[in-house]
Structure formats: structure tokens, C-alpha cells
Design a protein around this motif. Structure first.
Motif, PDB file in Angstrom:
ATOM      1  N   ARG A   1       7.631  50.817 103.249  1.00  0.00           N
ATOM      2  CA  ARG A   1       8.696  50.356 102.359  1.00  0.00           C
ATOM      3  C   ARG A   1       8.419  50.678 100.890  1.00  0.00           C
ATOM      4  N   TYR A   2       7.162  50.576 100.457  1.00  0.00           N
ATOM      5  CA  TYR A   2       6.859  50.632  99.032  1.00  0.00           C
ATOM      6  C   TYR A   2       6.196  51.904  98.519  1.00  0.00           C
ATOM      7  N   ILE A   3       5.586  52.686  99.375  1.00  0.00           N
ATOM      8  CA  ILE A   3       4.929  53.912  98.898  1.00  0.00           C
ATOM      9  C   ILE A   3       5.906  54.812  98.143  1.00  0.00           C
ATOM     10  N   PRO A   4       7.151  54.979  98.604  1.00  0.00           N
ATOM     11  CA  PRO A   4       8.074  55.812  97.808  1.00  0.00           C
ATOM     12  C   PRO A   4       8.266  55.287  96.381  1.00  0.00           C
ATOM     13  N   GLN A   5       8.305  53.970  96.212  1.00  0.00           N
ATOM     14  CA  GLN A   5       8.437  53.405  94.873  1.00  0.00           C
ATOM     15  C   GLN A   5       7.174  53.679  94.049  1.00  0.00           C
ATOM     16  N   LEU A   6       6.020  53.525  94.672  1.00  0.00           N
ATOM     17  CA  LEU A   6       4.768  53.800  93.970  1.00  0.00           C
ATOM     18  C   LEU A   6       4.675  55.275  93.575  1.00  0.00           C
ATOM     19  N   MET A   7       5.179  56.155  94.435  1.00  0.00           N
ATOM     20  CA  MET A   7       5.132  57.588  94.158  1.00  0.00           C
ATOM     21  C   MET A   7       5.999  57.967  92.967  1.00  0.00           C
ATOM     22  N   GLY A   8       7.007  57.171  92.679  1.00  0.00           N
ATOM     23  CA  GLY A   8       7.888  57.457  91.562  1.00  0.00           C
ATOM     24  C   GLY A   8       7.308  57.055  90.215  1.00  0.00           C
TER      25      GLY A   8
ATOM     26  N   MET B   1       1.609  46.558  92.644  1.00  0.00           N
ATOM     27  CA  MET B   1       1.062  46.588  94.007  1.00  0.00           C
ATOM     28  C   MET B   1       0.858  45.174  94.544  1.00  0.00           C
ATOM     29  N   GLU B   2       0.383  44.259  93.696  1.00  0.00           N
ATOM     30  CA  GLU B   2       0.195  42.865  94.129  1.00  0.00           C
ATOM     31  C   GLU B   2       1.524  42.233  94.511  1.00  0.00           C
ATOM     32  N   ALA B   3       2.569  42.514  93.740  1.00  0.00           N
ATOM     33  CA  ALA B   3       3.897  41.989  94.061  1.00  0.00           C
ATOM     34  C   ALA B   3       4.378  42.541  95.397  1.00  0.00           C
ATOM     35  N   MET B   4       4.090  43.793  95.667  1.00  0.00           N
ATOM     36  CA  MET B   4       4.482  44.399  96.941  1.00  0.00           C
ATOM     37  C   MET B   4       3.767  43.738  98.105  1.00  0.00           C
TER      38      MET B   4
ATOM     39  N   ALA C   1       2.508  40.667  98.122  1.00  0.00           N
ATOM     40  CA  ALA C   1       2.869  39.255  98.215  1.00  0.00           C
ATOM     41  C   ALA C   1       4.257  39.042  98.797  1.00  0.00           C
ATOM     42  N   ALA C   2       5.164  39.956  98.551  1.00  0.00           N
ATOM     43  CA  ALA C   2       6.549  39.771  98.986  1.00  0.00           C
ATOM     44  C   ALA C   2       7.115  41.065  99.559  1.00  0.00           C
ATOM     45  N   PRO C   3       6.638  41.477 100.739  1.00  0.00           N
ATOM     46  CA  PRO C   3       7.060  42.758 101.272  1.00  0.00           C
ATOM     47  C   PRO C   3       8.554  42.845 101.554  1.00  0.00           C
ATOM     48  N   ALA C   4       9.247  41.722 101.650  1.00  0.00           N
ATOM     49  CA  ALA C   4      10.689  41.784 101.920  1.00  0.00           C
ATOM     50  C   ALA C   4      11.485  41.967 100.632  1.00  0.00           C
ATOM     51  N   ALA C   5      10.872  41.706  99.494  1.00  0.00           N
ATOM     52  CA  ALA C   5      11.573  41.820  98.220  1.00  0.00           C
ATOM     53  C   ALA C   5      11.404  43.221  97.646  1.00  0.00           C
ATOM     54  N   GLU C   6      12.076  43.494  96.554  1.00  0.00           N
ATOM     55  CA  GLU C   6      11.971  44.771  95.857  1.00  0.00           C
ATOM     56  C   GLU C   6      11.345  44.534  94.486  1.00  0.00           C
ATOM     57  N   PRO C   7      10.008  44.377  94.423  1.00  0.00           N
ATOM     58  CA  PRO C   7       9.399  44.114  93.123  1.00  0.00           C
ATOM     59  C   PRO C   7       9.440  45.335  92.225  1.00  0.00           C
TER      60      PRO C   7
END
Length: 188
Positions: free
Chosen positions: A120-127, A175-178, A180-186
Motif C-alpha cells: 500500500r505505501y511503497i509507491p508513496q515512499l517512492m514518490g 514511515m512510522e505513520a504508515m 501505525a495506521a496501515p488503513a489510513a493515508e498518512p
């Protein structure tokens, strides 16, 4: 999960980069001219001549104003300068740098290991700019000597580049927000 191609350069281990990079590590800016560095980037980054021209123009303008940007680089004195930066760092600053870099690498490793979170979050981190400035060059540190070397390189970067250190802290919070809340969009 496999790393996607870099947005900045096709291969940071390209011979056109490693040869001047090795000279820069050994002798610093005295052994490699700015033009040599830019020529090596032009060879490995042919689709971004506009960016390279902007960098060349910025260096040229600085030189006209009496400022040598290469002399201000963390690599100005090569490996000797990097070692000196660590030796001269205050204990608290050095400990903070090691702690921040180790924590960020561990957080990234934890996030990467949790497939549902990573997907879910790697694409956001890649940006984020830190993907190319940190993750690709040692942020995802493996166990053992290679990982220790990656943490050491990040530590030097942290000590020498305050803006980079701030970006690492921001990326750490993201990354910590990701985690802690994998269902949200931090986002930060």
C-alpha cells in the motif's frame, strides 16, 4: 518486492560514475573537476540534459560570485574529509546521527517486511525525494557488514547535510505513520 528503476539515473554503479566517484573519494575535489562530475552524469542521465544544464549554470554563477561550490561539498576533501567530519563531531551529534540512521533503516525494513503495508505505501515512499537520496543508496540496509557500511554512510550524510538530516526525520515520521495506521493515508 523488487525496487523499481530509479528516476534519477539508470545505474549508480555505471562506470562513468564510479571512476570519477573513486577519484573523488580518494582525493576529493582536488582530483575531480566539476566538469568531470557533470560529464559523468550526462553520460548516465542522457534524458535530463536540461537538469544538468541548470546545475552547470548554478555552479558557473556561483563561481562568478567567487563561490566554489565543489569546495563546499561534503566530498571536498574525499574520504579524509568524511573521516574528519566524524572525528570532529561532538559525541551527542554523532550518537544522534547514528541513532536516527539506524532507526530509519530499521523502520524501513519493518515496513518492507509487512507485505500488506508495503504494497500500500511503497509507491508513496517512492514518490518522495528521500527514496532516491536515501533508500536506494543504503536506507534498506541488509544485515552484516554491508548494512553497517550503509548506516555509516548515512551517518556521515546526516552530520554533513542538515537539510538531508531534516528530510530523514520527516521520512521517518512518514514511515512510522504508515506502520501505525496501515488503513489510513498518512502524509507529512
Amino acid at each position: 518486492m523488487q525496487l523499481p528503476p530509479s528516476r534519477t539515473v539508470a545505474n549508480i554503479f555505471h562506470r562513468a560514475l564510479t571512476e570519477p566517484g573513486a577519484r573523488l573519494m580518494v582525493g576529493g575535489a582536488a582530483d575531480v573537476s566539476f566538469d568531470d562530475v557533470m560529464d559523468s552524469w550526462a553520460k548516465t542521465w542522457p534524458d535530463n540534459t536540461e537538469t544538468i544544464d541548470l546545475i552547470r549554470d548554478a555552479h558557473r554563477e556561483a563561481a562568478l560570485n567567487g563561490v566554489d561550490l565543489m569546495a563546499q561539498s561534503p566530498m571536498a576533501e574525499g574520504l579524509t574529509g568524511l573521516v574528519k567530519a566524524i572525528e570532529q563531531a561532538e559525541d551527542t551529534a554523532l550518537c544522534a546521527a547514528v541513532r536516527a540512521c539506524t532507526k530509519a533503516s530499521a523502520t524501513l525494513g519493518t515496513l518492507w517486511a509487512r507485505e500488506e503495508v508495503a504494497a500500500r505505501y511503497i509507491p508513496q515512499l517512492m514518490g518522495d525525494i528521500m527514496w532516491d537520496q536515501w533508500v536506494r543508496v543504503g536506507g534498506l540496509a541488509p544485515a552484516g557488514a554491508a548494512g553497517e557500511a550503509a548506516i555509516a554512510i548515512s551517518t556521515v550524510q546526516y552530520l554533513l547535510s542538515p537539510h538531508w538530516a531534516q528530510d530523514l526525520h520527516r521520512y521517518q515520521r512518514l514511515m512510522e505513520a504508515m506502520l501505525a495506521a496501515p488503513a489510513a493515508e498518512p502524509s507529512l
